[in-house]
Enzyme design. Structure first.
Site, PDB file in Angstrom:
ATOM      1  N   SER A 106      87.429 -18.005  20.990  1.00  0.00           N
ATOM      2  CA  SER A 106      87.026 -18.852  22.234  1.00  0.00           C
ATOM      3  C   SER A 106      87.858 -19.833  22.776  1.00  0.00           C
ATOM      4  O   SER A 106      87.614 -20.454  23.807  1.00  0.00           O
ATOM      5  CB  SER A 106      85.522 -19.409  21.951  1.00  0.00           C
ATOM      6  OG  SER A 106      85.692 -20.272  21.182  1.00  0.00           O
ATOM      7  N   HIS A 127      86.099 -11.740  24.635  1.00  0.00           N
ATOM      8  CA  HIS A 127      85.280 -13.197  23.805  1.00  0.00           C
ATOM      9  C   HIS A 127      83.779 -12.974  24.264  1.00  0.00           C
ATOM     10  O   HIS A 127      83.558 -12.940  25.449  1.00  0.00           O
ATOM     11  CB  HIS A 127      85.780 -14.548  24.609  1.00  0.00           C
ATOM     12  CG  HIS A 127      84.941 -15.723  24.613  1.00  0.00           C
ATOM     13  ND1 HIS A 127      84.801 -16.744  25.248  1.00  0.00           N
ATOM     14  CD2 HIS A 127      84.475 -16.080  23.381  1.00  0.00           C
ATOM     15  CE1 HIS A 127      84.024 -17.519  24.731  1.00  0.00           C
ATOM     16  NE2 HIS A 127      83.908 -17.378  23.419  1.00  0.00           N
ATOM     17  N   GLU A 139      84.204 -12.106  27.961  1.00  0.00           N
ATOM     18  CA  GLU A 139      85.322 -12.300  28.780  1.00  0.00           C
ATOM     19  C   GLU A 139      86.506 -11.481  28.316  1.00  0.00           C
ATOM     20  O   GLU A 139      86.591 -11.531  27.119  1.00  0.00           O
ATOM     21  CB  GLU A 139      85.689 -13.933  28.672  1.00  0.00           C
ATOM     22  CG  GLU A 139      84.805 -14.851  29.234  1.00  0.00           C
ATOM     23  CD  GLU A 139      85.516 -16.314  29.031  1.00  0.00           C
ATOM     24  OE1 GLU A 139      85.453 -17.065  30.072  1.00  0.00           O
ATOM     25  OE2 GLU A 139      85.460 -16.783  27.983  1.00  0.00           O
ATOM     26  N   ASN A 178      83.963 -21.785  29.560  1.00  0.00           N
ATOM     27  CA  ASN A 178      84.423 -23.088  28.777  1.00  0.00           C
ATOM     28  C   ASN A 178      85.030 -24.025  29.839  1.00  0.00           C
ATOM     29  O   ASN A 178      84.688 -25.217  29.919  1.00  0.00           O
ATOM     30  CB  ASN A 178      84.956 -22.998  27.602  1.00  0.00           C
ATOM     31  CG  ASN A 178      84.001 -22.420  26.564  1.00  0.00           C
ATOM     32  OD1 ASN A 178      82.750 -22.595  26.901  1.00  0.00           O
ATOM     33  ND2 ASN A 178      84.282 -21.649  25.421  1.00  0.00           N
TER      34      ASN A 178
END
Ligand code: COA
Length: 633
Positions: A106, A127, A139, A178
């Site tokens: 991540s 991900h 992802e 993120n």
């Protein structure tokens, strides 16, 4: 996460080998999968017996044996670059030449991980979000050498396991979700550190006014304050003092019993809805939107990918790009400029892409374009539904699986816009279905209810547009069909459901009644006793009962669902369009008239149809013993 990923892949029907360095770790993982599969089976979320799914999972300790015949390897080792490189170098040596090597990292660079192999073009990030069985998003991240072929294969694989992929086209720190989520906690941290607001005030404002599922501090406590702290530290970013203080005091959140809130002697987050009045929420949202604009400007991701990512991966009520288009990009830009003016900090510097959009007049929905297109005509972007037109069939998918496809204002407006703008010469029938495997639609979006003034609720237009659409409309129902979802299904002409579908009007439990035509349609469709039972008691009925009551046309096993729908659709798209339109019209309108008026309407329609070419074609085909070819003329 390794066992979670193994589980979703096995559920999708693939053979998987789960590998770890010690047998005990793998056995623990296997036990977790077994437990989870039982739960999913009990709740009807999977149809297949847990033992069958488990039979597709093998366990192995030797890496070489584990990957010897693999087409795809997904690594989910601890987040240490040296370790990952070592693993990838081994994978490169042991896995077949054609195999794609994926990392579930991540936070680490895919490019650097790939550099440990001789096949960097076949290395990609995949991900998953935690826990993989629940979270829909993956992802798919390009390293600098990853080919489109590799990324596309990874993306198709993600779709094949019923997850939603988004492309992250460059290997940026934090990838999409993120990166964009970062400012949510960061800016809130600065605002508290400056002494402008109290922690509960910000959480209350973000949850009760802006409808995020959790406040930024509540979220920090859940994920661990130290996690956010280390990510910022490694990225060399300034850290809000409040974060620093918490880490120094070892008050790291839920896991230590104390963080921004007290979980030991207190009950954790204790903010109340009224507390957030006056909080400058735009300051937080402007930074989130700015981050999104940077990713788009740098060709890392599209607005659509970012919005999907934040909705599915972070539970945002709507994507930040869509929200920005509502707020107005000029307003967002002004906010950033004034913050930059005040603080001179890089984090407030407006993204070039944002400036560019504003300068070219694309300031959002009111201007007809922003991150998305909102033209009045057929060419516009939809953010809450997907649609295709093929062979005369318009398929509409309600696309808010993270909210069980609940109807919010955007979704209802987009349905109306689509139906009003679609080319009727290309569409002979319409289907509605829900995204994901849990719901057709779980009703009106409850999170939008609080604070709505009674007279503002004007929801019937969408249902009327569907009911009056001049083509037959069929609802494909799997999973929950509740409240506004049931009203949408009832506004359709035909309803086919899987045996896993459940129907009901839960509105009464919220102190409401069905507000999208539900009370009226259902009482015309069912006996009064049954209609009132549904509305008054708010209970759910299963698909079999719904069929018995006449609420739906068919309830079929999941395995027969598509073929049953296809048989119906086949008749509708090849049927005579004008006759179908007229039949729909006189049946809908006639239902509310006395018999004589209804018969009169029918007679008029009949007379009109006699003069059409379709009728000539129908009778000629009958005489010639062939299938008619109707052209809607
Ligand atoms: N509006 C907004 N969000 C909704 C929703 C609705 N009508 N129905 C479900 N969701 C959201 C949930 O809040 C949850 O989000 P989260 O993961 O961020 O917490 C997500 O969809 C999944 O639902 P969840 O409740 O966790 O699933 P479940 O299997 O436990 O229960 C239902 C499913 C449908 C029984 C339950 O969600 C429910 O009762 N929903 C409300 C139905 C309703 O009253 N509709 C009429 C509104 S007028």
């Amino acid at each position: 996460m390794g066992h979670g990923i193994t589980e979703v892949i096995a559920i999708a029907g693939y053979e998987v080998i789960m590998r770890d360095v010690e047998r005990q770790f793998i056995e623990d993982g296997y036990d977790s999968i077994e437990w989870s599969l039982e739960k999913l089976f009990e709740k009807d979320i999977i149809d297949e017996a847990p033992d069958n799914v488990l039979s597709r999972i093998d366990i192995e300790v030797e890496l070489e044996t584990a990957v010897a015949n693999a087409d795809l390897v997904i690594e989910a080792a601890p987040e240490q670059m040296d370790l990952k490189k070592e693993i990838f170098s081994d994978l490169d040596a042991f896995a077949p030449e054609h195999a794609i090597l994926a990392s579930n990292t991540s936070s680490l660079s895919i490019t650097e991980i790939a550099s440990a192999t001789n096949r960097p073009e076949q290395v990609v990030g995949m991900h998953f979000f935690n826990p993989p069985v629940k979270m829909d998003l993956v992802e798919v991240i390009y390293g600098s050498e990853t080919t489109d072929e590799t990324a596309n294969t990874a993306s198709e694989f993600v779709e094949s396991i019923d997850k939603t992929p988004i492309y992250v086209r460059k290997d940026v720190n934090g990838f999409v979700v993120n990166s964009v989520l970062g400012p949510f906690g960061d800016e809130a941290g600065w605002m508290v550190s400056e002494g402008r607001y109290e922690i509960p005030e910000i959480d209350a404002a973000m949850v009760h006014q802006r409808h995020y599922p959790m406040g930024p501090f509540e979220l920090g406590d859940l994920t661990g304050i130290d996690v956010g702290y280390h990510i910022r530290k490694e990225a060399g970013k300034p850290i809000p003092p409040i974060l620093e203080e918490k880490v120094e005091a070892e008050e790291l959140g839920r896991k230590t019993g104390r963080g921004y809130y007290d979980y030991e002697t207190g009950d954790g987050p204790d903010y109340e809805s009224g507390q957030g009045e006056g909080v400058d929420t735009l300051r937080i949202e402007a930074r989130i939107i700015n981050e999104a604009a940077k990713l788009i400007g740098n060709d890392v991701a599209t607005a659509e990918a970012i919005d999907t990512g934040l909705r599915l991966g972070a539970g945002f009520p709507e994507g930040p790009c869509r929200r920005a288009d509502k707020i107005g990009l000029d307003t967002v830009l002004e906010k950033l400029e004034s913050l930059y003016e005040e603080y001179r900090e890089e984090r407030y510097e407006p993204a070039d892409h944002l400036r560019h959009l504003v300068e070219s007049g694309q300031t959002g929905e009111d201007a007809g374009a922003g991150f998305y297109e909102y033209s009045d005509g057929a060419k516009r972007d939809y953010t809450t539904l997907k649609h295709t037109v093929e062979s005369g069939l318009l398929e509409i998918k309600l696309d808010r699986p993270e909210r069980l496809n609940a109807l919010n204002e955007d979704l209802m407006n987009e349905i109306v816009h689509l139906l009003e703008n679609v080319n009727l010469d290309e569409v002979w029938a319409v289907t509605f279905e829900g995204a994901g495997d849990r719901a057709f639609c779980a009703g009106a979006d409850i999170s939008g209810f609080s604070g709505a003034a009674p007279h503002e609720k004007e929801v019937t237009q969408m249902f009327t547009t569907v009911a009056e659409f001049p083509r037959p409309v069929l609802a494909k129902i799997d999973g929950y069909c509740l409240g506004g979802g049931l009203e949408l299904a009832l506004a359709c002409d035909l309803r086919i459901a899987t045996e896993a579908a459940e129907f009901g009007f839960p509105e009464i439990n919220l102190g409401l009644l069905p507000g999208g035509g539900g009370t009226q349609r259902v009482i015309r469709m069912l006996s009064e006793a049954r209609a009132k039972e549904l509305v008054f008691r708010g209970n759910r009925i299963d698909a079999e009962t719904a069929e018995l009551w006449g609420l739906i046309n068919r309830a079929v096993p999941r395995a027969k669902f598509e073929e049953t729908v296809e048989a119906f659709i086949d008749d509708l798209v090849t049927g005579p369009p004008i006759a179908l339109r007229k039949a729909k019209q006189v049946m809908n309108k006639g239902r509310d008239q006395d018999l004589d008026a209804g018969l009169e309407m029918e007679a008029q329609a009949f007379g009109l149809l006699l003069g059409t070419e379709d009728t000539s074609e129908g009778t000629a085909a009958f005489a010639e013993d062939r299938d008619p070819k109707f052209r809607g003329e």
